[in-house]
Design a protein around this motif. Structure first.
Motif, short mmCIF file in Angstrom:
data_model
loop_
_atom_site.label_atom_id
_atom_site.label_comp_id
_atom_site.label_asym_id
_atom_site.label_seq_id
_atom_site.Cartn_x
_atom_site.Cartn_y
_atom_site.Cartn_z
N ARG A 53 8.08 -5.61 3.20
CA ARG A 53 7.52 -4.41 3.83
C ARG A 53 6.62 -3.65 2.86
O ARG A 53 5.57 -3.13 3.25
N VAL A 54 7.06 -3.55 1.61
CA VAL A 54 6.27 -2.84 0.61
C VAL A 54 4.91 -3.52 0.41
O VAL A 54 3.86 -2.86 0.38
N VAL A 55 4.92 -4.83 0.29
CA VAL A 55 3.66 -5.56 0.08
C VAL A 55 2.74 -5.40 1.27
O VAL A 55 1.52 -5.18 1.12
N LYS A 56 3.30 -5.46 2.47
CA LYS A 56 2.49 -5.27 3.67
C LYS A 56 1.92 -3.86 3.71
O LYS A 56 0.74 -3.64 4.06
N ALA A 57 2.73 -2.87 3.35
CA ALA A 57 2.25 -1.49 3.32
C ALA A 57 1.15 -1.31 2.27
O ALA A 57 0.17 -0.61 2.51
N TYR A 58 1.30 -1.95 1.12
CA TYR A 58 0.30 -1.83 0.05
C TYR A 58 -1.05 -2.39 0.49
O TYR A 58 -2.09 -1.91 0.05
N GLU A 59 -1.03 -3.41 1.35
CA GLU A 59 -2.29 -3.96 1.84
C GLU A 59 -3.10 -2.90 2.57
O GLU A 59 -4.34 -2.88 2.48
N GLN A 60 -2.42 -2.02 3.29
CA GLN A 60 -3.12 -0.94 3.99
C GLN A 60 -3.36 0.25 3.08
O GLN A 60 -4.47 0.80 3.04
N ILE A 61 -2.36 0.66 2.33
CA ILE A 61 -2.47 1.83 1.48
C ILE A 61 -3.59 1.67 0.45
O ILE A 61 -4.32 2.61 0.15
N PHE A 62 -3.72 0.46 -0.09
CA PHE A 62 -4.73 0.19 -1.11
C PHE A 62 -5.86 -0.69 -0.56
O PHE A 62 -6.49 -1.44 -1.31
N GLY A 63 -6.11 -0.56 0.73
CA GLY A 63 -7.17 -1.36 1.36
C GLY A 63 -8.56 -1.01 0.89
O GLY A 63 -9.51 -1.75 1.14
N LEU A 125 -19.07 8.54 7.11
CA LEU A 125 -18.72 9.39 5.98
C LEU A 125 -17.21 9.42 5.79
O LEU A 125 -16.71 9.40 4.66
N ALA A 126 -16.47 9.48 6.89
CA ALA A 126 -15.01 9.45 6.81
C ALA A 126 -14.53 8.12 6.24
O ALA A 126 -13.56 8.06 5.47
N ARG A 127 -15.22 7.04 6.59
CA ARG A 127 -14.84 5.73 6.07
C ARG A 127 -15.13 5.61 4.57
O ARG A 127 -14.40 4.93 3.84
N VAL A 128 -16.20 6.25 4.12
CA VAL A 128 -16.48 6.27 2.68
C VAL A 128 -15.35 6.97 1.94
O VAL A 128 -14.91 6.52 0.88
N VAL A 129 -14.87 8.08 2.49
CA VAL A 129 -13.74 8.77 1.89
C VAL A 129 -12.54 7.83 1.80
O VAL A 129 -11.88 7.72 0.76
N ASP A 130 -12.25 7.12 2.88
CA ASP A 130 -11.12 6.18 2.89
C ASP A 130 -11.32 5.06 1.87
O ASP A 130 -10.36 4.62 1.23
N ALA A 131 -12.55 4.58 1.75
CA ALA A 131 -12.82 3.47 0.84
C ALA A 131 -12.42 3.81 -0.59
O ALA A 131 -11.93 2.95 -1.34
N PHE A 132 -12.60 5.06 -0.99
CA PHE A 132 -12.23 5.46 -2.34
C PHE A 132 -10.82 6.03 -2.42
O PHE A 132 -10.14 5.89 -3.44
N ALA A 133 -10.36 6.67 -1.34
CA ALA A 133 -9.02 7.25 -1.36
C ALA A 133 -7.95 6.16 -1.37
O ALA A 133 -6.90 6.33 -2.00
N ARG A 134 -8.21 5.06 -0.69
CA ARG A 134 -7.21 4.00 -0.60
C ARG A 134 -7.26 3.07 -1.82
O ARG A 134 -7.36 1.85 -1.72
N ARG A 135 -7.23 3.71 -2.97
CA ARG A 135 -7.17 3.03 -4.26
C ARG A 135 -6.33 3.90 -5.19
O ARG A 135 -6.05 5.06 -4.87
N LEU A 136 -5.95 3.37 -6.32
CA LEU A 136 -5.35 4.22 -7.35
C LEU A 136 -6.47 5.11 -7.88
O LEU A 136 -7.53 4.62 -8.27
N GLN A 137 -6.22 6.43 -7.92
CA GLN A 137 -7.32 7.35 -8.16
C GLN A 137 -6.91 8.55 -9.00
O GLN A 137 -5.73 8.85 -9.17
N THR A 138 -7.93 9.24 -9.50
CA THR A 138 -7.81 10.65 -9.84
C THR A 138 -8.70 11.40 -8.86
O THR A 138 -9.70 10.85 -8.38
#
Length: 210
Positions: A53-63, A125-138
């Protein structure tokens, strides 16, 4: 409508190729190791399926690692009847993870730009936000990355980005102060050179009907 094509040399190599992405089985094994380290038994009934479940969730969370933010803005609509005033999209919700502790932070992003040759679909524009938010970030890096992409691809007369977020690494650990907001901004072009444009942007974000 026009589509800008990048040269072949500018195409990005997916991170999983460049870094040698582990297999799903290796990722699930890593989760089991963390469960044991935390003090629990990954073989007990409630945790048997947790690694998968964690790995499947990570695929979306860090997509976001598999999203090309530049490509999202390459389709521009030129037939806008000569519109050249600011375009503002506010209250874009996002969820991200702190790269220091891998703990979530979440909030709202606000984006404005002055178009030159046309406008981009607002959902992009919302998708651009997601593209960077769904990564490890500051938060600071994410704010700059959004502005960099808009400036590079759309080449507007100016763009402004504000990100407001609550960091659970402050609420759950460390100082343990919940409800604290962090605000970061990036101003480019006329938004950087003209303080009045910054005030206008901030006014629309805070009081859109004012």
């Amino acid at each position: 409508m026009c589509i800008r094509h990048r040269p072949e040399s500018a195409q990005r190599v997916p991170n999983e190729v460049a870094l040698g992405r582990p297999s799903r089985q290796e990722a699930e094994a890593a989760v089991r190791t963390l469960l044991r380290w935390a003090g629990d038994d990954p073989t007990r009934e409630g945790l048997i399926d947790t690694p998968a479940r964690v790995v499947k969730a990570y695929e979306q969370i860090f997509g976001g690692y598999r999203m090309d933010a530049d490509a999202l803005l390459e389709r521009v609509f030129e037939d806008v009847e000569g519109y050249s005033d600011a375009v503002l999209v506010r209250d874009i919700p996002f969820y991200s993870h702190c790269e220091h502790h891998m703990v979530p932070f979440m909030g709202l992003a606000h984006i404005a730009y002055y178009p030159t040759k046309g406008v981009v679909g607002l959902s992009k524009l919302a998708r651009v936000v997601d593209a960077f938010a769904r990564r490890l970030q500051t938060q600071e890096t994410m704010t700059a990355q959004i502005a960099d992409t808009i400036e590079s691809i759309l080449q507007p007369r100016g763009c402004a980005v504000m990100v407001e977020a609550e960091h659970l690494c402050m609420a759950m650990r460390g100082v343990q102060k919940a409800g604290v907001s962090t605000i970061t901004t990036q101003f480019r072009g006329v938004y950087k050179s003209d303080p009045n444009e910054q005030v206008r942007f901030l006014t629309f974000v805070r009081n859109p009907k004012g």
